[in-house]
Design a protein around this motif. Structure first.
Motif, PDB file in Angstrom:
ATOM      1  N   MET A  81       0.863  -1.088   0.094  1.00 38.93           N
ATOM      2  CA  MET A  81      -0.151   0.032   0.168  1.00 38.93           C
ATOM      3  C   MET A  81       0.782   1.307  -0.036  1.00 38.93           C
ATOM      4  SD  MET A  81      -3.004   0.943  -0.438  1.00 38.93           S
ATOM      5  CE  MET A  81      -4.184  -0.352   0.316  1.00 38.93           C
ATOM      6  N   THR A  82       1.934   1.072   0.665  1.00 32.47           N
ATOM      7  CA  THR A  82       2.933   2.246   0.582  1.00 32.47           C
ATOM      8  C   THR A  82       3.442   2.661  -0.672  1.00 32.47           C
ATOM      9  OG1 THR A  82       3.779   1.900   2.924  1.00 32.47           O
ATOM     10  CG2 THR A  82       5.156   3.134   1.431  1.00 32.47           C
ATOM     11  N   ILE A  83       3.642   1.396  -1.478  1.00 31.36           N
ATOM     12  CA  ILE A  83       4.273   1.462  -3.063  1.00 31.36           C
ATOM     13  C   ILE A  83       3.137   2.362  -3.784  1.00 31.36           C
ATOM     14  CG2 ILE A  83       4.996   0.421  -4.959  1.00 31.36           C
ATOM     15  CD1 ILE A  83       6.195  -1.802  -3.201  1.00 31.36           C
ATOM     16  N   SER A  84       1.853   1.744  -3.414  1.00 29.82           N
ATOM     17  CA  SER A  84       0.728   2.346  -4.316  1.00 29.82           C
ATOM     18  C   SER A  84       0.630   3.500  -4.075  1.00 29.82           C
ATOM     19  CB  SER A  84      -0.705   1.489  -3.667  1.00 29.82           C
ATOM     20  OG  SER A  84      -1.744   1.999  -4.524  1.00 29.82           O
ATOM     21  N   GLY A  85       0.543   4.245  -2.716  1.00 26.37           N
ATOM     22  CA  GLY A  85       0.513   5.441  -2.467  1.00 26.37           C
ATOM     23  C   GLY A  85       1.709   6.328  -2.912  1.00 26.37           C
ATOM     24  N   VAL A  86       2.675   5.910  -3.130  1.00 26.95           N
ATOM     25  CA  VAL A  86       4.034   6.573  -4.000  1.00 26.95           C
ATOM     26  C   VAL A  86       3.664   6.708  -5.284  1.00 26.95           C
ATOM     27  CG1 VAL A  86       6.343   6.327  -4.484  1.00 26.95           C
ATOM     28  CG2 VAL A  86       5.596   6.091  -1.838  1.00 26.95           C
ATOM     29  N   ALA A  87       3.199   5.809  -5.883  1.00 23.53           N
ATOM     30  CA  ALA A  87       2.989   5.702  -7.226  1.00 23.53           C
ATOM     31  C   ALA A  87       1.715   6.927  -7.717  1.00 23.53           C
ATOM     32  CB  ALA A  87       2.403   4.538  -7.563  1.00 23.53           C
ATOM     33  N   TRP A  88       0.977   6.695  -6.668  1.00 20.50           N
ATOM     34  CA  TRP A  88      -0.442   7.680  -6.998  1.00 20.50           C
ATOM     35  C   TRP A  88       0.139   9.246  -6.798  1.00 20.50           C
ATOM     36  CZ3 TRP A  88      -4.558   7.916  -9.380  1.00 20.50           C
ATOM     37  CH2 TRP A  88      -5.446   8.710  -9.267  1.00 20.50           C
ATOM     38  N   GLY A  89       1.138   9.283  -5.837  1.00 24.60           N
ATOM     39  CA  GLY A  89       1.660  10.628  -5.453  1.00 24.60           C
ATOM     40  C   GLY A  89       2.422  11.254  -6.633  1.00 24.60           C
ATOM     41  N   LEU A  90       3.212  10.299  -7.261  1.00 21.01           N
ATOM     42  CA  LEU A  90       4.097  10.739  -8.334  1.00 21.01           C
ATOM     43  C   LEU A  90       3.253  10.967  -9.468  1.00 21.01           C
ATOM     44  CD1 LEU A  90       6.910   8.169  -7.989  1.00 21.01           C
ATOM     45  CD2 LEU A  90       7.212  10.444  -7.677  1.00 21.01           C
ATOM     46  N   TYR A  91       2.165  10.108  -9.707  1.00 17.51           N
ATOM     47  CA  TYR A  91       1.121  10.328 -10.871  1.00 17.51           C
ATOM     48  C   TYR A  91       0.367  11.676 -10.640  1.00 17.51           C
ATOM     49  CZ  TYR A  91      -3.057   9.539 -13.705  1.00 17.51           C
ATOM     50  OH  TYR A  91      -4.078   9.565 -14.622  1.00 17.51           O
ATOM     51  N   THR A  92       0.084  12.108  -9.384  1.00 17.07           N
ATOM     52  CA  THR A  92      -0.397  13.502  -9.218  1.00 17.07           C
ATOM     53  C   THR A  92       0.254  14.265  -9.355  1.00 17.07           C
ATOM     54  OG1 THR A  92      -1.868  12.261  -7.439  1.00 17.07           O
ATOM     55  CG2 THR A  92      -1.812  14.594  -7.677  1.00 17.07           C
ATOM     56  N   VAL A  93       1.586  14.558  -9.079  1.00 15.08           N
ATOM     57  CA  VAL A  93       2.723  15.543  -9.498  1.00 15.08           C
ATOM     58  C   VAL A  93       2.707  15.607 -10.806  1.00 15.08           C
ATOM     59  CG1 VAL A  93       4.887  16.239  -9.055  1.00 15.08           C
ATOM     60  CG2 VAL A  93       3.836  15.226  -7.147  1.00 15.08           C
ATOM     61  N   LYS A  94       2.930  14.339 -11.334  1.00 18.23           N
ATOM     62  CA  LYS A  94       3.140  14.416 -12.840  1.00 18.23           C
ATOM     63  C   LYS A  94       1.955  15.076 -13.782  1.00 18.23           C
ATOM     64  CE  LYS A  94       4.805  11.575 -16.962  1.00 18.23           C
ATOM     65  NZ  LYS A  94       5.618  12.854 -17.352  1.00 18.23           N
ATOM     66  N   GLY A  95       0.879  14.920 -13.155  1.00 22.16           N
ATOM     67  CA  GLY A  95      -0.493  15.487 -13.871  1.00 22.16           C
ATOM     68  C   GLY A  95      -0.972  17.009 -13.516  1.00 22.16           C
ATOM     69  N   ARG A  96      -0.006  17.750 -12.791  1.00 19.64           N
ATOM     70  CA  ARG A  96      -0.308  19.057 -12.137  1.00 19.64           C
ATOM     71  C   ARG A  96      -0.475  19.844 -13.304  1.00 19.64           C
ATOM     72  NH1 ARG A  96       2.894  20.908  -6.974  1.00 19.64           N
ATOM     73  NH2 ARG A  96       1.398  22.572  -7.169  1.00 19.64           N
ATOM     74  N   GLY A  97       0.716  19.789 -14.220  1.00 20.03           N
ATOM     75  CA  GLY A  97       0.518  21.114 -15.159  1.00 20.03           C
ATOM     76  C   GLY A  97      -0.179  20.436 -16.630  1.00 20.03           C
ATOM     77  N   CYS A  98      -1.193  19.362 -16.474  1.00 21.87           N
ATOM     78  CA  CYS A  98      -1.986  18.995 -17.823  1.00 21.87           C
ATOM     79  C   CYS A  98      -2.904  20.136 -18.060  1.00 21.87           C
ATOM     80  CB  CYS A  98      -2.490  17.776 -17.549  1.00 21.87           C
ATOM     81  SG  CYS A  98      -3.884  17.707 -16.366  1.00 21.87           S
ATOM     82  N   THR A  99      -3.221  20.418 -19.319  1.00 19.98           N
ATOM     83  CA  THR A  99      -4.225  21.262 -19.822  1.00 19.98           C
ATOM     84  C   THR A  99      -5.684  20.814 -19.736  1.00 19.98           C
ATOM     85  OG1 THR A  99      -3.521  20.775 -21.721  1.00 19.98           O
ATOM     86  CG2 THR A  99      -2.007  22.497 -20.940  1.00 19.98           C
ATOM     87  N   ASP A 100      -5.516  19.418 -19.887  1.00 19.84           N
ATOM     88  CA  ASP A 100      -6.977  18.840 -20.163  1.00 19.84           C
ATOM     89  C   ASP A 100      -7.042  17.740 -19.460  1.00 19.84           C
ATOM     90  OD1 ASP A 100      -9.268  17.698 -21.057  1.00 19.84           O
ATOM     91  OD2 ASP A 100      -8.945  18.136 -23.280  1.00 19.84           O
ATOM     92  N   PRO A 101      -7.275  17.712 -18.098  1.00 19.68           N
ATOM     93  CA  PRO A 101      -7.392  16.623 -17.273  1.00 19.68           C
ATOM     94  C   PRO A 101      -8.069  15.448 -17.574  1.00 19.68           C
ATOM     95  CG  PRO A 101      -7.478  18.763 -15.966  1.00 19.68           C
ATOM     96  CD  PRO A 101      -7.554  19.036 -17.409  1.00 19.68           C
ATOM     97  N   ILE A 102      -9.317  15.466 -18.211  1.00 22.99           N
ATOM     98  CA  ILE A 102     -10.309  14.573 -18.468  1.00 22.99           C
ATOM     99  C   ILE A 102      -9.462  13.667 -19.702  1.00 22.99           C
ATOM    100  CG2 ILE A 102     -12.353  13.676 -19.438  1.00 22.99           C
ATOM    101  CD1 ILE A 102     -12.407  14.880 -16.704  1.00 22.99           C
ATOM    102  N   SER A 103      -8.825  14.394 -20.652  1.00 24.50           N
ATOM    103  CA  SER A 103      -8.226  13.833 -21.909  1.00 24.50           C
ATOM    104  C   SER A 103      -7.058  13.092 -21.084  1.00 24.50           C
ATOM    105  CB  SER A 103      -7.827  14.778 -22.952  1.00 24.50           C
ATOM    106  OG  SER A 103      -7.253  14.451 -24.026  1.00 24.50           O
ATOM    107  N   ASP A 104      -6.182  13.606 -20.580  1.00 27.58           N
ATOM    108  CA  ASP A 104      -4.959  13.073 -19.976  1.00 27.58           C
ATOM    109  C   ASP A 104      -5.183  11.648 -19.260  1.00 27.58           C
ATOM    110  OD1 ASP A 104      -2.811  14.232 -20.902  1.00 27.58           O
ATOM    111  OD2 ASP A 104      -2.841  16.021 -19.440  1.00 27.58           O
ATOM    112  N   THR A 105      -6.312  11.880 -18.509  1.00 28.55           N
ATOM    113  CA  THR A 105      -6.707  10.715 -17.456  1.00 28.55           C
ATOM    114  C   THR A 105      -7.150   9.593 -18.401  1.00 28.55           C
ATOM    115  OG1 THR A 105      -7.347  12.127 -15.807  1.00 28.55           O
ATOM    116  CG2 THR A 105      -8.136   9.844 -15.680  1.00 28.55           C
TER     117      THR A 105
END
Length: 302
Positions: free
Chosen positions: A166-190
């Motif tokens: 679960m810690t690995i899962s949280g780290v992965a989601w944290g990195l995923y969140t940080v990587k997506g902070r600058g996206c211009t179209d969140p729905i499309s990116d997701t």
């Protein structure tokens, strides 16, 4: 003073509440499915991601249709399409999340997950050159102490394998969140990030096919987790955060472990131990102090 809430704020409030319930719902659905052995972790992960892909593609197509109809113009060729790294991080989060919940209760799993998410993002901020003030360091120490207390030898201690996964899962989601902070179209990116999990899903199923254990109840829970709690939940969250500050967005997510723990009691007949309650106050309180500490210090220094 107008006692009626501004419609925009009301929409943000309702969207935020739905998104938080969806995040907690993922933990409840996963625990119900895997705790009762209604489905194996690999199959749950695959069905969850495939359901999320289907829903997000439908949402994306509807958004494109509405946008095109309103603008009466062709969509730009430069639309956001995510990345392979983000797709891998999304898959890593989902698969370790599923396997972790084989041995973790709902509330404990959500606490570890969202604690790891916040701490990962904090560490990234520090490595990027942002120095923490004393209030923030105090929050970090309290939060880490809560994790240490949670895994101390005790009858209520979560399994170490589940904790690590679960810690690995949280780290992965944290990195995923940080990587997506600058996206211009969140729905499309997701949507495109979800679609990029397809090769990883195929590999997972090929490796685990011999141990597959699938029932109708397990499949339904996986679909609900993927379509509602993940697909629709993530889309609604992206709408909600447009009306929230960064501090507010970070703070409200701390409610998820509490909601998940209540869901575990109501739907999975779990018992909330004293150790979990104390650890939750330490971890969530520490992170809350960290999140709000910088906002307070910035305001007093102005």
């Amino acid at each position: 003073m107008n006692p009626v809430m501004d419609p925009a704020k009301l929409k943000t409030l309702l969207a935020t509440c739905f998104a938080l319930l969806a995040f907690a719902g993922n933990s409840v659905f996963c625990r119900l499915a895997l705790g009762d052995e209604a489905i194996d972790a690999a199959s749950f992960t695959a069905i969850r991601l495939l359901s999320g892909i289907l829903v997000l593609v439908i949402i994306l197509l509807l958004a494109k249709f509405i946008q095109k109809k309103q603008s009466s113009a062709e969509l730009s060729d430069s639309e956001a399409k995510g990345s392979w790294l983000a797709g891998f991080l999304l898959f890593l989060y989902a698969v370790t999340f599923s396997y972790a919940y084989i041995s973790l209760d709902t509330g404990i799993g959500a606490l570890i997950l969202f604690g790891a998410v916040q701490i990962t993002m904090i560490l990234i901020s520090i490595l990027s050159g942002n120095r923490l003030h004393y209030l923030e360091w105090t929050g970090v120490v309290i939060a880490f102490s809560g994790f240490v207390y949670l895994v101390l030898p005790s009858l209520s201690t979560p399994s170490m394998t589940g904790f690590i996964l679960m810690t690995i899962s949280g780290v992965a989601w944290g990195l995923y969140t940080v990587k997506g902070r600058g996206c211009t179209d969140p729905i499309s990116d997701t949507a495109y990030n979800f679609m990029r999990t397809l090769p990883f899903i195929v590999i997972l199923l090929v490796v685990t096919i011999q141990n597959a254990n699938l029932s109708q109840a397990g499949a339904i829970l996986a679909v609900m987790s993927g379509a509602i709690a993940s697909g629709i939940g993530y889309a609604v969250w992206y709408f909600a955060i447009r009306g929230l500050s960064v501090t507010q967005a970070a703070a409200v997510q701390l409610l998820v472990p509490i909601i998940a723990a209540i869901g575990g009691v109501l739907f999975a007949s779990e018992v909330v131990s004293q150790r979990l309650v104390i650890a939750s106050f330490m971890v969530l309180g520490g992170i809350m102090l960290l999140v709000l500490g910088r906002a307070y210090l910035n305001r007093t220094s102005d």
